[in-house]
Scaffold this active site. Structure first.
Site, PDB file in Angstrom:
ATOM      1  CB  CYS A  91      -5.647  -0.247   4.949  1.00  0.00           C
ATOM      2  SG  CYS A  91      -5.391   0.217   3.215  1.00  0.00           S
ATOM      3  CG  ASP A 130      -0.447   3.719   5.522  1.00  0.00           C
ATOM      4  OD1 ASP A 130       0.505   4.109   6.223  1.00  0.00           O
ATOM      5  OD2 ASP A 130      -1.633   3.789   5.873  1.00  0.00           O
ATOM      6  CG  HIS A 141      -1.439  -1.314   5.971  1.00  0.00           C
ATOM      7  ND1 HIS A 141      -1.851  -0.236   6.721  1.00  0.00           N
ATOM      8  CD2 HIS A 141      -1.692  -0.997   4.675  1.00  0.00           C
ATOM      9  CE1 HIS A 141      -2.328   0.704   5.892  1.00  0.00           C
ATOM     10  NE2 HIS A 141      -2.247   0.265   4.651  1.00  0.00           N
ATOM     11  CB  CYS A 149      -0.885  -0.021   1.244  1.00  0.00           C
ATOM     12  SG  CYS A 149      -2.029   1.381   1.355  1.00  0.00           S
ATOM     13  NE  ARG A 179      -0.289   4.558   8.922  1.00  0.00           N
ATOM     14  CZ  ARG A 179      -1.571   4.414   9.228  1.00  0.00           C
ATOM     15  NH1 ARG A 179      -1.967   4.686  10.470  1.00  0.00           N
ATOM     16  NH2 ARG A 179      -2.451   4.016   8.328  1.00  0.00           N
TER      17      ARG A 179
HETATM   18 ZN   LIG Z   1      -3.283   0.996   3.102  1.00  0.00          ZN
END
Ligand SMILES: [Zn+2]
Length: 216
Positions: A107, A45, A104, A43, A47
Protein backbone atom coordinates in the site's frame (compact mmCIF):
# COMPACT_ATOMS: atom_id res chain seq x y z
CA UNK A 1 -7.10 15.41 -24.62
CA UNK A 2 -9.88 13.06 -25.73
CA UNK A 3 -11.71 10.61 -23.50
CA UNK A 4 -9.25 7.72 -22.96
CA UNK A 5 -9.51 5.13 -25.73
CA UNK A 6 -8.81 2.38 -23.20
CA UNK A 7 -12.06 3.29 -21.45
CA UNK A 8 -14.03 3.32 -24.70
CA UNK A 9 -12.68 -0.14 -25.51
CA UNK A 10 -13.38 -1.40 -22.01
CA UNK A 11 -16.92 -0.08 -22.19
CA UNK A 12 -17.46 -1.73 -25.57
CA UNK A 13 -16.34 -5.01 -24.03
CA UNK A 14 -18.78 -4.45 -21.13
CA UNK A 15 -21.60 -3.79 -23.63
CA UNK A 16 -20.84 -6.91 -25.63
CA UNK A 17 -20.28 -9.15 -22.63
CA UNK A 18 -21.34 -8.45 -19.11
CA UNK A 19 -24.19 -6.05 -19.82
CA UNK A 20 -25.78 -8.51 -22.21
CA UNK A 21 -25.84 -11.13 -19.47
CA UNK A 22 -26.87 -8.78 -16.70
CA UNK A 23 -29.25 -6.40 -18.46
CA UNK A 24 -32.25 -7.76 -16.54
CA UNK A 25 -30.48 -7.35 -13.23
CA UNK A 26 -29.59 -3.75 -14.07
CA UNK A 27 -33.24 -3.06 -14.97
CA UNK A 28 -34.50 -4.65 -11.74
CA UNK A 29 -31.97 -2.66 -9.70
CA UNK A 30 -33.00 0.53 -11.45
CA UNK A 31 -36.64 -0.05 -10.57
CA UNK A 32 -36.29 -1.50 -7.08
CA UNK A 33 -33.18 0.43 -6.03
CA UNK A 34 -30.01 -1.03 -4.63
CA UNK A 35 -29.98 -3.09 -1.44
CA UNK A 36 -26.44 -4.37 -0.99
CA UNK A 37 -25.77 -6.36 2.19
CA UNK A 38 -22.06 -5.64 2.22
CA UNK A 39 -20.20 -2.36 2.46
CA UNK A 40 -16.49 -2.38 1.63
CA UNK A 41 -14.09 0.33 2.72
CA UNK A 42 -11.03 -0.09 0.53
CA UNK A 43 -7.96 1.70 -0.77
CA UNK A 44 -7.90 3.74 -3.99
CA UNK A 45 -5.08 1.49 -5.21
CA UNK A 46 -5.81 0.46 -8.81
CA UNK A 47 -4.77 -3.13 -8.08
CA UNK A 48 -7.26 -3.65 -5.27
CA UNK A 49 -10.72 -3.34 -6.76
CA UNK A 50 -13.27 -4.91 -4.36
CA UNK A 51 -15.71 -5.71 -7.18
CA UNK A 52 -13.01 -7.68 -8.97
CA UNK A 53 -11.61 -9.45 -5.90
CA UNK A 54 -15.04 -10.52 -4.68
CA UNK A 55 -16.39 -11.20 -8.17
CA UNK A 56 -19.33 -8.94 -7.37
CA UNK A 57 -22.40 -8.44 -9.50
CA UNK A 58 -24.06 -5.04 -9.85
CA UNK A 59 -25.89 -4.06 -6.68
CA UNK A 60 -23.96 -6.39 -4.38
CA UNK A 61 -21.27 -4.18 -2.86
CA UNK A 62 -21.53 -0.66 -1.51
CA UNK A 63 -17.97 0.59 -1.85
CA UNK A 64 -16.10 3.59 -0.55
CA UNK A 65 -12.42 3.89 -1.35
CA UNK A 66 -9.79 6.30 -0.08
CA UNK A 67 -6.03 6.47 0.30
CA UNK A 68 -5.02 3.57 2.59
CA UNK A 69 -8.56 2.40 3.44
CA UNK A 70 -8.81 4.65 6.47
CA UNK A 71 -11.94 5.17 8.56
CA UNK A 72 -11.51 8.47 10.38
CA UNK A 73 -12.90 8.61 13.91
CA UNK A 74 -16.39 10.00 14.50
CA UNK A 75 -16.11 13.80 14.33
CA UNK A 76 -19.42 15.68 14.13
CA UNK A 77 -17.65 19.01 13.69
CA UNK A 78 -19.69 20.47 10.86
CA UNK A 79 -16.99 19.79 8.24
CA UNK A 80 -17.55 17.60 5.19
CA UNK A 81 -16.57 13.97 5.88
CA UNK A 82 -16.80 11.69 2.85
CA UNK A 83 -16.22 8.34 4.56
CA UNK A 84 -18.56 9.21 7.43
CA UNK A 85 -21.29 10.24 4.98
CA UNK A 86 -20.90 6.98 3.07
CA UNK A 87 -21.05 5.05 6.36
CA UNK A 88 -24.17 6.87 7.42
CA UNK A 89 -25.82 6.15 4.08
CA UNK A 90 -24.69 2.52 4.03
CA UNK A 91 -25.82 1.75 7.55
CA UNK A 92 -28.85 4.00 8.05
CA UNK A 93 -30.38 4.07 4.56
CA UNK A 94 -29.20 0.87 2.86
CA UNK A 95 -29.04 -1.12 6.11
CA UNK A 96 -25.95 -3.11 5.14
CA UNK A 97 -25.33 -6.12 7.38
CA UNK A 98 -21.56 -6.31 6.97
CA UNK A 99 -18.82 -3.71 6.78
CA UNK A 100 -15.49 -4.97 5.46
CA UNK A 101 -12.32 -2.89 5.78
CA UNK A 102 -10.09 -4.16 3.00
CA UNK A 103 -6.38 -3.46 3.42
CA UNK A 104 -3.69 -4.70 1.08
CA UNK A 105 -0.01 -5.45 0.60
CA UNK A 106 2.28 -2.87 -1.03
CA UNK A 107 0.00 0.00 0.00
CA UNK A 108 1.56 3.27 -1.16
CA UNK A 109 -0.31 5.25 1.49
CA UNK A 110 0.94 3.07 4.33
CA UNK A 111 4.47 3.12 2.90
CA UNK A 112 4.37 6.92 2.66
CA UNK A 113 3.37 7.13 6.29
CA UNK A 114 6.11 4.68 7.34
CA UNK A 115 8.75 6.58 5.37
CA UNK A 116 7.91 9.92 6.88
CA UNK A 117 8.93 12.63 6.47
CA UNK A 118 8.89 11.90 2.71
CA UNK A 119 5.28 12.60 1.75
CA UNK A 120 3.30 10.84 -1.00
CA UNK A 121 2.89 14.26 -2.59
CA UNK A 122 3.77 17.78 -1.56
CA UNK A 123 0.11 18.87 -1.65
CA UNK A 124 -2.27 20.11 0.97
CA UNK A 125 -4.17 16.97 1.88
CA UNK A 126 -2.14 13.75 2.03
CA UNK A 127 -0.20 14.69 5.15
CA UNK A 128 -3.29 15.42 7.20
CA UNK A 129 -5.00 12.31 5.95
CA UNK A 130 -2.08 10.03 6.71
CA UNK A 131 -1.83 11.41 10.24
CA UNK A 132 -4.98 9.37 10.91
CA UNK A 133 -2.70 6.34 10.73
CA UNK A 134 -0.72 7.31 13.83
CA UNK A 135 -2.74 5.04 16.18
CA UNK A 136 -2.13 2.16 13.75
CA UNK A 137 1.63 2.78 13.97
CA UNK A 138 1.34 2.64 17.76
CA UNK A 139 -0.51 -0.69 17.44
CA UNK A 140 2.13 -2.06 15.05
CA UNK A 141 4.91 -1.35 17.54
CA UNK A 142 8.55 -0.50 16.77
CA UNK A 143 10.05 -1.37 13.41
CA UNK A 144 13.48 -1.99 14.91
CA UNK A 145 13.73 -5.79 14.90
CA UNK A 146 11.65 -6.43 11.77
CA UNK A 147 12.74 -6.48 8.12
CA UNK A 148 11.26 -3.43 6.42
CA UNK A 149 8.81 -5.41 4.23
CA UNK A 150 7.53 -7.32 7.26
CA UNK A 151 7.09 -4.10 9.17
CA UNK A 152 5.07 -2.58 6.32
CA UNK A 153 2.80 -5.63 6.24
CA UNK A 154 2.33 -5.38 9.99
CA UNK A 155 1.50 -1.68 9.67
CA UNK A 156 -0.93 -2.37 6.81
CA UNK A 157 -2.75 -4.89 8.99
CA UNK A 158 -2.66 -2.64 12.06
CA UNK A 159 -4.16 0.06 9.88
CA UNK A 160 -7.09 -2.22 9.10
CA UNK A 161 -7.52 -2.90 12.83
CA UNK A 162 -7.40 0.82 13.53
CA UNK A 163 -10.13 1.49 10.96
CA UNK A 164 -12.25 -1.23 12.62
CA UNK A 165 -11.73 0.47 15.98
CA UNK A 166 -12.73 3.81 14.47
CA UNK A 167 -15.94 2.33 13.09
CA UNK A 168 -16.93 1.72 16.69
CA UNK A 169 -16.53 5.42 17.54
CA UNK A 170 -19.73 6.10 15.55
CA UNK A 171 -22.33 5.90 18.33
CA UNK A 172 -25.25 4.55 16.32
CA UNK A 173 -23.10 2.05 14.48
CA UNK A 174 -21.53 0.87 17.75
CA UNK A 175 -25.01 0.15 19.11
CA UNK A 176 -25.91 -1.79 15.97
CA UNK A 177 -22.70 -3.80 16.22
CA UNK A 178 -23.43 -4.60 19.87
CA UNK A 179 -26.97 -5.65 18.97
CA UNK A 180 -25.62 -7.95 16.25
CA UNK A 181 -27.37 -6.04 13.47
CA UNK A 182 -24.13 -5.10 11.74
CA UNK A 183 -20.89 -7.08 11.70
CA UNK A 184 -17.52 -5.51 10.96
CA UNK A 185 -14.65 -7.47 9.41
CA UNK A 186 -11.02 -6.83 8.53
CA UNK A 187 -9.52 -8.29 5.37
CA UNK A 188 -6.14 -8.08 3.64
CA UNK A 189 -5.35 -8.69 -0.02
CA UNK A 190 -1.92 -9.88 -1.13
CA UNK A 191 -1.43 -8.04 -4.41
CA UNK A 192 1.33 -10.30 -5.69
CA UNK A 193 -0.24 -13.60 -4.62
CA UNK A 194 -3.94 -12.83 -4.88
CA UNK A 195 -4.39 -14.30 -1.41
CA UNK A 196 -7.17 -12.86 0.75
CA UNK A 197 -6.85 -13.08 4.54
CA UNK A 198 -9.53 -12.27 7.07
CA UNK A 199 -8.85 -10.89 10.53
CA UNK A 200 -9.68 -13.11 13.50
CA UNK A 201 -11.54 -10.84 15.87
CA UNK A 202 -10.29 -12.71 18.95
CA UNK A 203 -6.59 -12.88 18.18
CA UNK A 204 -6.18 -10.08 15.65
CA UNK A 205 -4.34 -12.48 13.33
CA UNK A 206 -5.06 -12.48 9.60
CA UNK A 207 -5.75 -15.92 8.16
CA UNK A 208 -6.34 -17.02 4.55
CA UNK A 209 -10.07 -17.24 3.93
CA UNK A 210 -10.00 -19.77 1.13
CA UNK A 211 -7.96 -22.92 0.83
CA UNK A 212 -7.54 -25.52 -1.83
CA UNK A 213 -5.02 -23.80 -4.02
CA UNK A 214 -1.47 -22.69 -3.56
CA UNK A 215 -0.69 -19.01 -3.78
CA UNK A 216 2.53 -18.54 -5.65
ZN1 LIG B 1 -3.37 1.20 -0.54
Amino acid sequence: MPFPQRLVEGYQSFLDGRLRHEQDRYRELAEAGQSPEVMVIGCCDSRVSPEVIFDARPGELFVVRNVANIVPPYAPDGHAHGVSAALEFGVAALKVKHIVVLGHAHCGGVKAFAEKPAPLSPGDFIGNWMRLMAPAAAKAGPQAELPWADYLARLEQANVANSLDNLKTFPRLREQIERGEVAVHGAYFGVATGELSVRDEETGAFRPVATGRAFA
